[in-house]
Scaffold this motif. Structure first.
Motif, PDB file in Angstrom:
ATOM      1  N   UNK A   1     -28.706 -39.944 -35.927  1.00  0.00           N
ATOM      2  CA  UNK A   1     -27.288 -39.647 -35.770  1.00  0.00           C
ATOM      3  C   UNK A   1     -26.476 -40.420 -36.796  1.00  0.00           C
ATOM      4  N   UNK A   2     -25.477 -39.774 -37.341  1.00  0.00           N
ATOM      5  CA  UNK A   2     -24.617 -40.401 -38.350  1.00  0.00           C
ATOM      6  C   UNK A   2     -23.166 -40.214 -37.929  1.00  0.00           C
ATOM      7  N   UNK A   3     -22.416 -41.309 -37.869  1.00  0.00           N
ATOM      8  CA  UNK A   3     -20.974 -41.237 -37.614  1.00  0.00           C
ATOM      9  C   UNK A   3     -20.263 -42.042 -38.690  1.00  0.00           C
ATOM     10  N   UNK A   4     -19.418 -41.366 -39.463  1.00  0.00           N
ATOM     11  CA  UNK A   4     -18.718 -42.022 -40.574  1.00  0.00           C
ATOM     12  C   UNK A   4     -17.229 -41.684 -40.525  1.00  0.00           C
ATOM     13  N   UNK A   5     -16.485 -42.326 -41.411  1.00  0.00           N
ATOM     14  CA  UNK A   5     -15.031 -42.205 -41.391  1.00  0.00           C
ATOM     15  C   UNK A   5     -14.500 -40.793 -41.432  1.00  0.00           C
ATOM     16  N   UNK A   6     -14.918 -40.006 -42.429  1.00  0.00           N
ATOM     17  CA  UNK A   6     -14.386 -38.644 -42.557  1.00  0.00           C
ATOM     18  C   UNK A   6     -15.287 -37.837 -43.478  1.00  0.00           C
ATOM     19  N   UNK A   7     -15.818 -36.736 -42.980  1.00  0.00           N
ATOM     20  CA  UNK A   7     -16.737 -35.933 -43.775  1.00  0.00           C
ATOM     21  C   UNK A   7     -16.032 -34.994 -44.752  1.00  0.00           C
TER      22      UNK A   7
ATOM     23  N   UNK B   1     -12.410 -41.384 -31.186  1.00  0.00           N
ATOM     24  CA  UNK B   1     -13.348 -40.309 -31.515  1.00  0.00           C
ATOM     25  C   UNK B   1     -14.711 -40.888 -31.881  1.00  0.00           C
ATOM     26  N   UNK B   2     -14.732 -41.975 -32.629  1.00  0.00           N
ATOM     27  CA  UNK B   2     -16.025 -42.566 -32.988  1.00  0.00           C
ATOM     28  C   UNK B   2     -16.724 -43.159 -31.766  1.00  0.00           C
ATOM     29  N   UNK B   3     -15.960 -43.740 -30.863  1.00  0.00           N
ATOM     30  CA  UNK B   3     -16.555 -44.239 -29.616  1.00  0.00           C
ATOM     31  C   UNK B   3     -17.212 -43.095 -28.846  1.00  0.00           C
ATOM     32  N   UNK B   4     -16.520 -41.964 -28.794  1.00  0.00           N
ATOM     33  CA  UNK B   4     -17.081 -40.785 -28.115  1.00  0.00           C
ATOM     34  C   UNK B   4     -18.345 -40.303 -28.824  1.00  0.00           C
ATOM     35  N   UNK B   5     -18.333 -40.326 -30.139  1.00  0.00           N
ATOM     36  CA  UNK B   5     -19.504 -39.887 -30.902  1.00  0.00           C
ATOM     37  C   UNK B   5     -20.703 -40.800 -30.662  1.00  0.00           C
ATOM     38  N   UNK B   6     -20.456 -42.097 -30.569  1.00  0.00           N
ATOM     39  CA  UNK B   6     -21.546 -43.025 -30.287  1.00  0.00           C
ATOM     40  C   UNK B   6     -22.159 -42.728 -28.918  1.00  0.00           C
ATOM     41  N   UNK B   7     -21.317 -42.459 -27.932  1.00  0.00           N
ATOM     42  CA  UNK B   7     -21.837 -42.121 -26.599  1.00  0.00           C
ATOM     43  C   UNK B   7     -22.631 -40.811 -26.637  1.00  0.00           C
ATOM     44  N   UNK B   8     -22.144 -39.877 -27.443  1.00  0.00           N
ATOM     45  CA  UNK B   8     -22.852 -38.605 -27.592  1.00  0.00           C
ATOM     46  C   UNK B   8     -24.245 -38.811 -28.193  1.00  0.00           C
ATOM     47  N   UNK B   9     -24.346 -39.627 -29.205  1.00  0.00           N
ATOM     48  CA  UNK B   9     -25.628 -39.873 -29.863  1.00  0.00           C
ATOM     49  C   UNK B   9     -26.585 -40.636 -28.945  1.00  0.00           C
ATOM     50  N   UNK B  10     -26.031 -41.552 -28.151  1.00  0.00           N
ATOM     51  CA  UNK B  10     -26.862 -42.264 -27.183  1.00  0.00           C
ATOM     52  C   UNK B  10     -27.426 -41.281 -26.156  1.00  0.00           C
ATOM     53  N   UNK B  11     -26.581 -40.358 -25.693  1.00  0.00           N
ATOM     54  CA  UNK B  11     -27.025 -39.357 -24.713  1.00  0.00           C
ATOM     55  C   UNK B  11     -28.091 -38.440 -25.302  1.00  0.00           C
TER      56      UNK B  11
ATOM     57  N   UNK C   1     -19.909 -50.132 -28.201  1.00  0.00           N
ATOM     58  CA  UNK C   1     -20.756 -48.949 -28.370  1.00  0.00           C
ATOM     59  C   UNK C   1     -22.048 -49.304 -29.100  1.00  0.00           C
ATOM     60  N   UNK C   2     -21.963 -50.224 -30.058  1.00  0.00           N
ATOM     61  CA  UNK C   2     -23.180 -50.678 -30.735  1.00  0.00           C
ATOM     62  C   UNK C   2     -24.125 -51.326 -29.733  1.00  0.00           C
ATOM     63  N   UNK C   3     -23.579 -52.161 -28.867  1.00  0.00           N
ATOM     64  CA  UNK C   3     -24.395 -52.833 -27.864  1.00  0.00           C
ATOM     65  C   UNK C   3     -25.062 -51.828 -26.927  1.00  0.00           C
ATOM     66  N   UNK C   4     -24.315 -50.806 -26.501  1.00  0.00           N
ATOM     67  CA  UNK C   4     -24.885 -49.791 -25.612  1.00  0.00           C
ATOM     68  C   UNK C   4     -26.043 -49.052 -26.300  1.00  0.00           C
ATOM     69  N   UNK C   5     -25.862 -48.750 -27.590  1.00  0.00           N
ATOM     70  CA  UNK C   5     -26.914 -48.045 -28.318  1.00  0.00           C
ATOM     71  C   UNK C   5     -28.172 -48.902 -28.402  1.00  0.00           C
TER      72      UNK C   5
ATOM     73  N   UNK D   1     -29.049 -51.328 -26.405  1.00  0.00           N
ATOM     74  CA  UNK D   1     -29.635 -51.452 -25.065  1.00  0.00           C
ATOM     75  C   UNK D   1     -30.441 -50.213 -24.692  1.00  0.00           C
ATOM     76  N   UNK D   2     -30.075 -49.077 -25.290  1.00  0.00           N
ATOM     77  CA  UNK D   2     -30.814 -47.830 -25.049  1.00  0.00           C
ATOM     78  C   UNK D   2     -32.035 -47.711 -25.956  1.00  0.00           C
TER      79      UNK D   2
END
Length: 311
Positions: A26-32, A68-78, A97-101, A103-104
């Motif tokens: 998964x990749x999440x960056x500033x703006x594609x 939006x990036x926080x939501x994306x991190x949760x999406x990638x973890x899921x 969000x980094x910590x949650x990832x 931990x997963x």
């Protein structure tokens, strides 16, 4: 604007074994919509497919918006990805969000900017970028004048570039640093910040913008007010800045990054971390100054790079 299509003519990688290679990234960056992140993602995709031809990559654009990036991190973890490449839009606030990832059981590699708690980081030498650009501006001014430092988003790359700029100016006692507004990492933001700073400061001889888009927006603001000759330097070495350097104008230099190489090295680092191989956890990619005098030799963001070594 570059497409995310792969360019097999430029990048020829031999097949590599897929054992222990990331299968879901998964990749999440500033703006594609930014060519910088497009090149970074391209490098990541090609490295991933070199390691594992069947790897699945999800690329997400946070639009420089923390929620939006926080939501994306949760999406990638899921989605239970193996590896996340994170171009944080806020270097500190993304920490939970980094910590949650992690931990997963997901490996997280920060790209372009720092993020707390990640497994590793790949970024440009941003302090060097600020140093070489501001030194060049000071030299072009004969070592004296007022240099406006325009800020940007709350990320480590911006603060490192500003620190590098100030360090360079320390060698020029007759250069005075002016604190500029926040250009928000965009052309419109740079334009608005420049308009405000022109009203604040009666004399500005040069501008250091922390990225190319801000520099281009600032130039628009200066041209609209028919402001006197003011030199502009920035950081990125983007295709837009190449075009600006080919025409007469205020922009005279930019510290060039290699976003393709950042993305590529981030995936390779991610695999080493997953294999628990001995490796440096911080990789700084060197930068170089591009200006009107060396532009003809500049290969740009899409220059062909050596193939990834066989593993």
């Amino acid at each position: 604007m570059f497409s995310l299509r792969l360019l097999p003519i430029l990048f020829l990688f031999s097949a590599a074994p897929s054992w222990a290679a990331p299968s879901r990234i998964g990749i999440s960056v500033g703006a594609l919509d930014n060519p910088f992140y497009q090149a970074l993602v391209r490098g990541a995709i090609q490295a991933a497919h070199h390691l594992n031809p069947s790897a699945q990559i999800t690329s997400l654009s946070a639009n420089f918006t923390l929620p939006l990036q926080q939501q994306q991190m949760r999406q990638l973890i899921a989605q239970k990805v193996d590896l996340i490449l994170l171009g944080a839009v806020d270097s500190q606030a993304i920490a939970p969000e980094v910590q949650r990832a992690r931990e997963a059981g997901i490996t997280v590699v920060a790209v372009d900017v720092d993020a707390p708690g990640v497994d590793g980081t790949v970024k440009s030498d941003n302090r060097q970028a600020g140093e070489i650009t501001c030194r060049y501006l000071a030299e072009q001014l004969g070592g004296k004048g007022n240099l406006l430092i325009q800020g940007g988003p709350p990320v480590s790359s911006v603060s490192d570039r500003i620190a590098g700029c100030r360090a360079a100016l320390a060698a020029f006692p007759k250069m005075h640093a002016l604190d500029g507004g926040n250009g928000l990492g965009s052309s419109l933001g740079g334009q608005r910040a420049m308009q405000q700073d022109l009203a604040r400061y009666p004399a500005i001889d040069a501008l250091f913008a922390t990225n190319d888009r801000q520099a281009l927006g600032s130039e628009k603001a200066l041209d609209a007010q028919t402001h006197g000759h003011l030199l502009i330097g920035a950081v990125d070495g983007s295709p837009d800045i190449e075009r600006a350097l080919r025409r007469p104008g205020r922009i005279i230099a930019s510290a060039s990054q290699s976003p393709y190489l950042i993305g590529r090295e981030a995936v390779l680092l991610g695999q080493k971390l997953q294999l628990r191989q001995p490796t440096e956890r911080l990789i700084k990619v060197p930068v170089s100054l591009v200006n009107r005098y060396n532009l003809a030799q500049y290969q740009g963001w899409l220059s062909a790079l050596p193939p990834i070594p066989k593993r």
